[in-house]
Scaffold this motif. Structure first.
Motif, PDB file in Angstrom:
ATOM      1  N   ILE A 256     -48.978 -23.319  61.086  1.00  0.00           N
ATOM      2  CA  ILE A 256     -47.893 -22.879  60.217  1.00  0.00           C
ATOM      3  C   ILE A 256     -46.972 -21.978  61.035  1.00  0.00           C
ATOM      4  O   ILE A 256     -47.433 -21.024  61.673  1.00  0.00           O
ATOM      5  CB  ILE A 256     -48.428 -22.107  59.000  1.00  0.00           C
ATOM      6  N   ASP A 257     -45.681 -22.297  61.041  1.00  0.00           N
ATOM      7  CA  ASP A 257     -44.723 -21.472  61.779  1.00  0.00           C
ATOM      8  C   ASP A 257     -44.474 -20.184  60.987  1.00  0.00           C
ATOM      9  O   ASP A 257     -43.877 -20.203  59.913  1.00  0.00           O
ATOM     10  CB  ASP A 257     -43.413 -22.242  61.972  1.00  0.00           C
ATOM     11  N   LEU A 258     -44.945 -19.054  61.548  1.00  0.00           N
ATOM     12  CA  LEU A 258     -44.818 -17.761  60.873  1.00  0.00           C
ATOM     13  C   LEU A 258     -43.794 -16.847  61.538  1.00  0.00           C
ATOM     14  O   LEU A 258     -43.668 -15.680  61.161  1.00  0.00           O
ATOM     15  CB  LEU A 258     -46.188 -17.066  60.836  1.00  0.00           C
ATOM     16  N   LYS A 259     -43.070 -17.380  62.515  1.00  0.00           N
ATOM     17  CA  LYS A 259     -42.084 -16.558  63.212  1.00  0.00           C
ATOM     18  C   LYS A 259     -40.944 -16.180  62.272  1.00  0.00           C
ATOM     19  O   LYS A 259     -40.380 -17.037  61.577  1.00  0.00           O
ATOM     20  CB  LYS A 259     -41.547 -17.304  64.427  1.00  0.00           C
ATOM     21  N   LYS A 260     -40.595 -14.898  62.276  1.00  0.00           N
ATOM     22  CA  LYS A 260     -39.647 -14.352  61.311  1.00  0.00           C
ATOM     23  C   LYS A 260     -38.292 -15.047  61.340  1.00  0.00           C
ATOM     24  O   LYS A 260     -37.737 -15.399  60.290  1.00  0.00           O
ATOM     25  CB  LYS A 260     -39.480 -12.853  61.571  1.00  0.00           C
ATOM     26  N   ASP A 261     -37.717 -15.249  62.510  1.00  0.00           N
ATOM     27  CA  ASP A 261     -36.364 -15.796  62.606  1.00  0.00           C
ATOM     28  C   ASP A 261     -36.348 -17.275  62.993  1.00  0.00           C
ATOM     29  O   ASP A 261     -35.314 -17.801  63.415  1.00  0.00           O
ATOM     30  CB  ASP A 261     -35.559 -14.996  63.640  1.00  0.00           C
ATOM     31  N   SER A 262     -37.456 -17.945  62.848  1.00  0.00           N
ATOM     32  CA  SER A 262     -37.542 -19.351  63.240  1.00  0.00           C
ATOM     33  C   SER A 262     -36.864 -20.251  62.210  1.00  0.00           C
ATOM     34  O   SER A 262     -37.012 -20.036  60.995  1.00  0.00           O
ATOM     35  CB  SER A 262     -39.000 -19.776  63.389  1.00  0.00           C
ATOM     36  N   PRO A 263     -36.118 -21.265  62.657  1.00  0.00           N
ATOM     37  CA  PRO A 263     -35.481 -22.199  61.713  1.00  0.00           C
ATOM     38  C   PRO A 263     -36.502 -23.067  60.983  1.00  0.00           C
ATOM     39  O   PRO A 263     -36.160 -23.724  60.000  1.00  0.00           O
ATOM     40  CB  PRO A 263     -34.572 -23.049  62.607  1.00  0.00           C
ATOM     41  N   THR A 264     -37.734 -23.052  61.468  1.00  0.00           N
ATOM     42  CA  THR A 264     -38.780 -23.844  60.812  1.00  0.00           C
ATOM     43  C   THR A 264     -39.845 -22.952  60.178  1.00  0.00           C
ATOM     44  O   THR A 264     -40.973 -23.388  59.956  1.00  0.00           O
ATOM     45  CB  THR A 264     -39.444 -24.795  61.829  1.00  0.00           C
ATOM     46  N   LYS A 265     -39.476 -21.710  59.889  1.00  0.00           N
ATOM     47  CA  LYS A 265     -40.440 -20.777  59.308  1.00  0.00           C
ATOM     48  C   LYS A 265     -41.056 -21.349  58.025  1.00  0.00           C
ATOM     49  O   LYS A 265     -40.350 -21.837  57.139  1.00  0.00           O
ATOM     50  CB  LYS A 265     -39.785 -19.434  58.998  1.00  0.00           C
ATOM     51  N   GLY A 266     -42.383 -21.277  57.919  1.00  0.00           N
ATOM     52  CA  GLY A 266     -43.084 -21.759  56.745  1.00  0.00           C
ATOM     53  C   GLY A 266     -43.467 -23.223  56.802  1.00  0.00           C
ATOM     54  O   GLY A 266     -44.274 -23.692  55.993  1.00  0.00           O
ATOM     55  N   LYS A 267     -42.875 -23.936  57.762  1.00  0.00           N
ATOM     56  CA  LYS A 267     -43.221 -25.347  57.905  1.00  0.00           C
ATOM     57  C   LYS A 267     -44.386 -25.508  58.872  1.00  0.00           C
ATOM     58  O   LYS A 267     -44.775 -24.570  59.568  1.00  0.00           O
ATOM     59  CB  LYS A 267     -41.997 -26.151  58.369  1.00  0.00           C
ATOM     60  N   ARG A 268     -44.922 -26.714  58.928  1.00  0.00           N
ATOM     61  CA  ARG A 268     -46.038 -26.993  59.830  1.00  0.00           C
ATOM     62  C   ARG A 268     -45.522 -27.613  61.119  1.00  0.00           C
ATOM     63  O   ARG A 268     -44.545 -28.384  61.095  1.00  0.00           O
ATOM     64  CB  ARG A 268     -47.035 -27.962  59.177  1.00  0.00           C
ATOM     65  N   LEU A 269     -46.186 -27.283  62.210  1.00  0.00           N
ATOM     66  CA  LEU A 269     -45.859 -27.847  63.518  1.00  0.00           C
ATOM     67  C   LEU A 269     -47.081 -28.619  64.005  1.00  0.00           C
ATOM     68  O   LEU A 269     -48.185 -28.073  64.034  1.00  0.00           O
ATOM     69  CB  LEU A 269     -45.488 -26.744  64.504  1.00  0.00           C
ATOM     70  N   LEU A 270     -46.871 -29.869  64.356  1.00  0.00           N
ATOM     71  CA  LEU A 270     -47.974 -30.752  64.735  1.00  0.00           C
ATOM     72  C   LEU A 270     -47.750 -31.300  66.135  1.00  0.00           C
ATOM     73  O   LEU A 270     -46.714 -31.904  66.414  1.00  0.00           O
ATOM     74  CB  LEU A 270     -48.071 -31.915  63.740  1.00  0.00           C
TER      75      LEU A 270
END
Length: 304
Positions: A256-270
Motif C-alpha cells: 500500500i502506497d503510504l507516502k504523504k505526497d505520492s500521486p498514488t497514495k492509498g493505492k496498491r503497488l504490485l
C-alpha cells in the motif's frame, strides 16, 4: 591434535525427521554439457494467468515449475489477488487444461465462498482447507488427512503417471494430463507434519515451502506453478526466515502506497522484486474495488 567435540544439536534437530513429499530427485551425470540436455516440452508452455497485468508482469504467463512468494502488508489484498488468480486460471471445468487448487487455511471455506461471491468470480476453483501438507512417515499411527492425499487424488483424476526415459537412459515416472496451479494461503497457517502433535516453529514455513517447491520441480507432478502467500512485519519485510527466499524463483510484492505526497497514495503497488525467469522493475498501480483488484496503469505513468 585435540579431539573435536561433536556439534551440539539444536532443540529442533532432536527427534525430528526431515520432511519430504516422496519426490525422487534426479541429477545429470557429471561432465554433462549443458547443450546436450533436452528440455521437456511442457516446460516451454507458459500458463496464462487470465489477468492482463499479471501476464505482463510475468512476461507472458507463468513459467511451469516456478515457485512464487507473494507478500504484502495486512489489508493490501494478497488473498483477493490470489482468489482472482485461482478463478481465472481454473479452466478445466470450461474445456481448458488447467486445474487451480487453493490451499486455504486463513479462513473457513464458507467465508471464502462469500468472498468469491462478492467478487463475482465465475469459474471457481478447487479448495482444500486442510492445514497438514503431508504426514511424517516416522509416525506410523498418524491418520490425519493431508493436502498430499488430496493432490494425489486430483492427479489420478485429471491425468496419469507413465514410464519415461531420460537423457541418460534412466527410467522415471512422468505425469501426463491437465496442468496444475497450486496456491498456498498461507505459509504461516500450514503444518509440514514434522511433529506428530501438530507443533510448529519458525522453520515450519520453510519446510512447507520446500515440500511444495519439490512438486514444482518434479515430472511426476507435471511441473506445476506454486504460489505461496507470506506475511510481512510492521516494517514491510517478509515475516519469516530469510532462508525461504532461496527456495523460491519469484517474489511478488503487493504494498500500500503510504507516502504523504505520492500521486498514488492509498493505492496498491504490485511488482516482482525477484524473478529468475523474467524481468523485474515493472510496477503496476492497483485499485481495490468491490470486484477485486483492478489495474490503473504503470507507476511510471503517474509521475513523481
Amino acid at each position: 591434535m585435540a579431539n573435536k567435540r561433536p556439534a551440539k544439536k539444536s532443540k529442533e534437530d532432536v527427534g525430528s525427521t526431515k520432511m519430504t513429499v516422496g519426490v525422487v530427485e534426479r541429477h545429470v551425470a557429471f561432465e554433462t554439457n549443458i547443450l546436450s540436455i533436452n528440455v521437456p516440452p511442457e516446460l516451454d508452455m507458459n500458463l496464462s494467468s487470465g489477468i492482463g497485468f499479471m501476464d505482463d508482469l510475468t512476461g507472458g504467463g507463468w513459467v511451469p515449475s516456478s515457485v512464487c512468494l507473494l507478500t504484502g502488508m495486512p489489508g493490501a489484498g494478497k488473498t483477493t489477488l490470489a482468489l482472482q488468480l485461482a478463478d481465472a486460471m481454473h479452466t478445466v471445468d470450461n474445456g481448458g487444461d488447467t486445474v487451480a487448487v487453493y490451499l486455504g487455511c486463513e479462513e473457513a471455506a464458507v467465508q471464502m465462498r462469500k468472498t468469491v461471491r462478492r467478487l463475482g468470480l465465475n469459474n471457481g476453483f478447487i479448495v482444500d482447507d486442510c492445514d497438514l501438507i503431508d504426514r511424517c512417515v516416522s509416525w506410523k499411527n498418524d491418520a490425519r488427512r493431508s493436502v498430499m492425499d488430496h493432490l494425489r487424488a486430483l492427479r489420478s483424476k485429471y491425468g496419469k503417471l507413465v514410464d519415461a526415459v531420460d537423457d541418460q537412459g534412466r527410467t522415471y515416472k512422468k505425469y501426463v494430463g491437465k496442468r496444475f496451479v497450486i496456491i498456498c494461503d498461507s505459509l504461516q497457517s500450514h503444518d509440514d507434519g514434522q511433529y506428530y502433535n501438530g507443533h510448529t516453529n519458525t522453520r515450519t514455513q520453510v519446510r512447507v515451502a520446500e515440500q511444495l517447491a519439490a512438486l514444482a520441480k518434479s515430472p511426476e507432478w507435471g511441473y506445476p506453478v506454486i504460489i505461496l502467500i507470506g506475511q510481512v512485519n510492521k516494517g514491510g519485510d517478509f515475516a519469516g526466515p530469510q532462508q525461504l527466499k532461496h527456495a523460491i524463483d519469484m517474489h511478488l510484492e503487493l504494498v500500500i502506497d503510504l507516502k504523504k505526497d505520492s500521486p498514488t497514495k492509498g493505492k496498491r503497488l504490485l511488482q516482482f522484486t525477484k524473478n529468475r525467469f523474467g524481468i523485474t522493475g515493472h510496477c503496476y498501480v492497483i485499485n481495490v474495488t468491490s470486484k477485486g483488484l483492478v489495474e490503473e496503469g504503470l507507476l511510471q505513468d503517474f509521475g513523481d
